[in-house]
Design a protein around this motif. Structure first.
Motif, mmCIF file in Angstrom:
data_model
loop_
_atom_site.group_PDB
_atom_site.id
_atom_site.type_symbol
_atom_site.label_atom_id
_atom_site.label_comp_id
_atom_site.label_asym_id
_atom_site.label_seq_id
_atom_site.Cartn_x
_atom_site.Cartn_y
_atom_site.Cartn_z
ATOM 1 N N VAL A 176 0.915 -1.057 -0.138
ATOM 2 C CA VAL A 176 0.028 0.052 -0.177
ATOM 3 C C VAL A 176 1.026 1.289 0.039
ATOM 4 O O VAL A 176 1.724 1.402 0.860
ATOM 5 C CB VAL A 176 -0.861 0.115 1.188
ATOM 6 C CG1 VAL A 176 -1.726 1.319 1.362
ATOM 7 C CG2 VAL A 176 -1.970 -1.185 1.323
ATOM 8 N N GLN A 177 0.450 2.198 -0.929
ATOM 9 C CA GLN A 177 1.602 3.173 -1.154
ATOM 10 C C GLN A 177 0.728 4.447 -1.558
ATOM 11 O O GLN A 177 0.019 4.276 -2.725
ATOM 12 C CB GLN A 177 2.872 3.141 -2.175
ATOM 13 C CG GLN A 177 3.527 4.145 -2.057
ATOM 14 C CD GLN A 177 4.587 3.973 -3.262
ATOM 15 O OE1 GLN A 177 4.455 3.674 -4.313
ATOM 16 N NE2 GLN A 177 5.997 4.146 -2.670
ATOM 17 N N THR A 178 0.598 5.590 -0.646
ATOM 18 C CA THR A 178 -0.358 6.814 -1.065
ATOM 19 C C THR A 178 0.654 7.619 -1.946
ATOM 20 O O THR A 178 1.931 7.639 -2.062
ATOM 21 C CB THR A 178 -0.459 7.567 -0.004
ATOM 22 O OG1 THR A 178 0.570 8.149 0.692
ATOM 23 C CG2 THR A 178 -1.455 6.629 1.067
ATOM 24 N N PHE A 179 0.047 8.653 -2.609
ATOM 25 C CA PHE A 179 0.902 9.715 -3.663
ATOM 26 C C PHE A 179 1.631 10.403 -2.614
ATOM 27 O O PHE A 179 2.778 10.690 -3.242
ATOM 28 C CB PHE A 179 -0.136 10.397 -4.419
ATOM 29 C CG PHE A 179 -1.239 11.308 -3.800
ATOM 30 C CD1 PHE A 179 -0.723 12.431 -3.220
ATOM 31 C CD2 PHE A 179 -2.368 10.816 -3.899
ATOM 32 C CE1 PHE A 179 -1.931 13.333 -2.662
ATOM 33 C CE2 PHE A 179 -3.414 11.649 -3.486
ATOM 34 C CZ PHE A 179 -3.128 12.902 -2.707
ATOM 35 N N GLU A 180 1.234 10.464 -1.458
ATOM 36 C CA GLU A 180 2.350 11.457 -0.395
ATOM 37 C C GLU A 180 3.348 10.569 -0.210
ATOM 38 O O GLU A 180 4.446 11.059 0.033
ATOM 39 C CB GLU A 180 1.551 11.874 0.633
ATOM 40 C CG GLU A 180 0.368 12.827 0.704
ATOM 41 C CD GLU A 180 -0.984 12.463 1.147
ATOM 42 O OE1 GLU A 180 -1.869 13.183 1.490
ATOM 43 O OE2 GLU A 180 -1.223 11.152 1.145
ATOM 44 N N ASP A 181 3.143 9.311 -0.203
ATOM 45 C CA ASP A 181 4.437 8.434 0.468
ATOM 46 C C ASP A 181 5.156 8.342 -0.690
ATOM 47 O O ASP A 181 6.646 8.468 -0.682
ATOM 48 C CB ASP A 181 4.211 6.829 0.207
ATOM 49 C CG ASP A 181 2.893 6.819 1.660
ATOM 50 O OD1 ASP A 181 3.134 7.251 2.636
ATOM 51 O OD2 ASP A 181 2.332 5.629 1.613
ATOM 52 N N LYS A 182 5.096 8.361 -1.824
ATOM 53 C CA LYS A 182 5.833 8.567 -3.100
ATOM 54 C C LYS A 182 6.912 9.743 -3.255
ATOM 55 O O LYS A 182 7.816 9.941 -3.570
ATOM 56 C CB LYS A 182 5.000 8.313 -4.411
ATOM 57 C CG LYS A 182 4.373 7.006 -4.911
ATOM 58 C CD LYS A 182 3.721 7.176 -5.981
ATOM 59 C CE LYS A 182 2.846 5.925 -6.260
ATOM 60 N NZ LYS A 182 2.274 5.771 -7.412
ATOM 61 N N VAL A 183 5.936 10.701 -3.036
ATOM 62 C CA VAL A 183 6.788 12.203 -2.710
ATOM 63 C C VAL A 183 7.704 12.166 -1.622
ATOM 64 O O VAL A 183 8.772 12.810 -1.756
ATOM 65 C CB VAL A 183 5.693 13.329 -2.736
ATOM 66 C CG1 VAL A 183 6.537 14.776 -2.665
ATOM 67 C CG2 VAL A 183 5.070 13.425 -4.112
ATOM 68 N N LYS A 184 7.327 11.739 -0.554
ATOM 69 C CA LYS A 184 8.023 11.706 0.787
ATOM 70 C C LYS A 184 9.277 10.818 0.650
ATOM 71 O O LYS A 184 10.536 11.290 0.915
ATOM 72 C CB LYS A 184 7.190 11.131 1.887
ATOM 73 C CG LYS A 184 8.129 11.311 3.215
ATOM 74 C CD LYS A 184 7.231 10.761 4.075
ATOM 75 C CE LYS A 184 8.016 10.497 5.639
ATOM 76 N NZ LYS A 184 7.279 9.844 6.746
ATOM 77 N N LYS A 185 9.221 9.632 -0.212
ATOM 78 C CA LYS A 185 10.385 8.983 -0.175
ATOM 79 C C LYS A 185 11.518 9.753 -1.192
ATOM 80 O O LYS A 185 12.776 9.742 -1.013
ATOM 81 C CB LYS A 185 10.136 7.783 -1.113
ATOM 82 C CG LYS A 185 11.151 6.763 -1.463
ATOM 83 C CD LYS A 185 11.772 6.354 -0.323
ATOM 84 C CE LYS A 185 12.997 5.381 -0.521
ATOM 85 N NZ LYS A 185 13.552 4.754 0.636
#
Length: 115
Positions: A98-107
């Motif tokens: 599970v990965q949100t669009f915010e997770d992608k940017v944060k990474k």
């Protein structure tokens, strides 16, 4: 697995992100801010998680609902008299985590040393 001739039993992914940009064609003005605002009102009412940016909006949620809202955005602009709309849509899904669009940017921010 469904046979190649019967696609009705193939499900859509449970969750997705979709980045989309609606482009009204043939309007009397080069400005589309009123149409963008109308689409944002629709998205807000949809209950989907979203993030507007300078070149479109990212939606997150169930595949069918995300794509339904994009279609509804077309409809509300057609109802305002815009006879032609072109959309750029980029959809993504994954089953490994599970990965949100915010997770992608944060990474990426972490990799850049900004978090």
């Amino acid at each position: 697995m469904a046979s190649q001739s019967d696609i009705s039993s193939i499900p859509t992914p449970a969750h997705c992100t979709a980045d989309f940009c609606l482009i009204p064609i043939g309007t009397s003005s080069p400005s589309v801010s009123a149409q963008v605002a109308e689409v944002q009102r629709l998205i807000e009412r949809s209950g989907l998680k979203y993030s507007m940016h300078s070149a479109g909006t990212t939606l997150e949620g169930p595949w069918d609902k995300v794509h339904q809202v994009i279609g509804q955005a077309h409809t509300i602009l057609h109802q305002q008299g815009i006879v032609r709309i072109q959309s750029d849509i980029r959809s993504g899904s994954r089953t490994d985590k599970v990965q949100t669009f915010e997770d992608k940017v944060k990474k990426v921010h972490e990799l850049l040393g900004k978090e």
